[in-house]
Scaffold this active site. Structure first.
Site, PDB file in Angstrom:
ATOM      1  N   TYR A   4       8.099   7.502  44.045  1.00 31.68           N
ATOM      2  CA  TYR A   4       8.217   7.259  42.612  1.00 31.68           C
ATOM      3  C   TYR A   4       9.511   7.872  42.094  1.00 31.68           C
ATOM      4  CZ  TYR A   4       6.266   6.352  37.946  1.00 31.68           C
ATOM      5  OH  TYR A   4       6.023   5.871  36.676  1.00 31.68           O
ATOM      6  N   TYR A  52      11.102  -0.884  36.398  1.00 28.69           N
ATOM      7  CA  TYR A  52      10.167   0.198  36.099  1.00 28.69           C
ATOM      8  C   TYR A  52       8.840  -0.424  35.707  1.00 28.69           C
ATOM      9  CZ  TYR A  52       8.071   4.275  33.853  1.00 28.69           C
ATOM     10  OH  TYR A  52       7.232   5.302  33.507  1.00 28.69           O
TER      11      TYR A  52
END
Length: 388
Positions: free
Chosen positions: A297, A341
């Site tokens: 991430y 994102y």
């Protein structure tokens, strides 16, 4: 925490379908429409139809209710539905919830989804606009008066401590940005397709919250991503090789906060990632050396380095050198820095492609892929594996 049995969940469920919308900066569509498109695409990819679905999992932040999305897509009766809190930390946990439902027999086919207009709608990067009269809002009262109003400012505190602790400079974060954009440049689905960067570009980008520069921060994206989970037995009858859920975990550290954990024993670390790492290694029987690629991430570059260290790929303070040496394929889709994102859900889809052999930046013979979710918050992780 107690030791985890290697056979707790692994091998009982698999990801069999992935689907996404285009990733844009101004979709001009509702978040429900984006979610519906992603779910239909994921079901088509799995060779299944809406009538096969009896479970749904999403984020507590998602604005598309399960029953509303079910009606929009044509899904019938549901026997399982669940939501996971803490923003991007929920990504891998949605798949864990789906796998638990399948393994326990409460659902047969579960759709995990996330869709938002994060660029044209609510912009998470804008930070705190209103403090709520709640326990969560009161907790933020410890940092807001000092000007720590945005995710970038919260992460900058940990990043500064990390650099100080290990005698490093902000340039060490550039290796993550360059690697992500290199992969994104070869990915037609990525916003930054065809646009790699250099370390010099990173160093020249403007400050956002020192020591974070613009190229240390992820994008803002409009779009949707969905995944389909079912039993491994059923997965073997479907069109694509299954991405077996070898291990799945959630984790919150002692005294956990939401991206403002500056008061722990080690403020230059990510203890919640350590909680997840210990579970994944114990649950899978694997070790870092067994991982062929990692989808970490990357909302902010420093936290990629800290995750590598928490998961044991390298020692404390060595993450930058590890990435610079290209020691492990990372974020082969371009990550949230380069592709989009989507609160980490697009990263899970990339792990599935790596195991199918269809990534645009394919790792030959990939059999085990680590995926992580948002850090600095209660988080989650997966190890997905090839079948057989």
């Amino acid at each position: 925490m107690s030791a985890r049995r290697p056979d707790a969940l692994g091998g009982r469920a698999a990801v069999v379908g992935i689907g996404a919308t285009a990733f844009t900066k101004d979709s001009g569509r509702s978040e429900l429409a984006l979610a519906a498109e992603a779910v239909r695409a994921a079901l088509a990819d799995a060779g299944l139809g809406p009538g096969d679905v009896d479970g749904m999992v999403t984020f507590s932040m998602d604005t598309s209710p399960e029953i509303t999305l079910a009606r929009a897509v044509g899904i019938g009766e549901l026997s399982f539905f669940s939501r996971v809190h803490y923003g991007g930390g929920a990504a891998c946990a949605t798949v864990q919830q789906a796998a638990l439902a399948v393994a326990s027999g409460v659902a047969e086919v579960v759709v995990c989804y996330r869709a938002f207009n994060e660029r044209s709608g609510r912009r998470f990067g804008a930070g705190v606009q209103h403090r709520q009269p709640s326990a969560e809002g009161v907790a933020l009262g410890w940092v807001l008066p000092f000007g720590l109003l945005t995710p970038a400012s919260w992460v900058a505190m940990t990043a500064r401590r990390y650099l100080h602790t290990y005698g490093l400079t902000p340039e060490v974060f550039g290796h993550v940005a360059v690697a992500g954009r290199r992969h994104a440049a070869r990915n037609p689905a990525a916003h930054f397709h065809g646009r790699p960067i250099t370390l010099a570009d990173h160093a020249a980008s403007r400050w956002i919250a020192e020591p974070l520069r613009l190229l240390d921060c992820c994008q803002e994206t409009d779009g949707g991503q969905a995944l389909v989970v079912t039993s491994l037995e059923r997965a073997r009858t479907l069109p694509h090789p299954p991405a077996v859920i070898t291990a799945a975990a959630q984790g919150a550290a002692r005294g956990q906060e939401q991206m403002t954990g500056f008061y722990g024993d080690e403020p230059a670390g990510l203890p919640e990632a350590g909680v997840v790492a210990r579970q994944l290694w114990a649950g899978s029987g694997l070790r870092p050396a067994d991982v062929d690629a990692a989808i970490l991430y990357d909302h902010f570059t420093p936290y990629v380095l800290l995750q590598l260290e928490e998961f044991g790929f390298c020692g404390p303070g060595e993450g930058g050198a590890f990435v610079a040496a290209d020691a492990l394929p990372l974020n082969t889709h371009g990550g949230q820095l380069g592709e989009a994102y989507l609160h980490g859900m697009n990263g899970i889809a990339e792990a599935v492609r790596l195991l199918r052999g269809t990534s645009v930046n394919q790792v030959p013979g990939a059999r085990h892929v680590l995926v992580t979710a948002g850090t600095g918050v209660p988080t989650s992780g997966l190890i997905l594996g090839a079948d057989g």
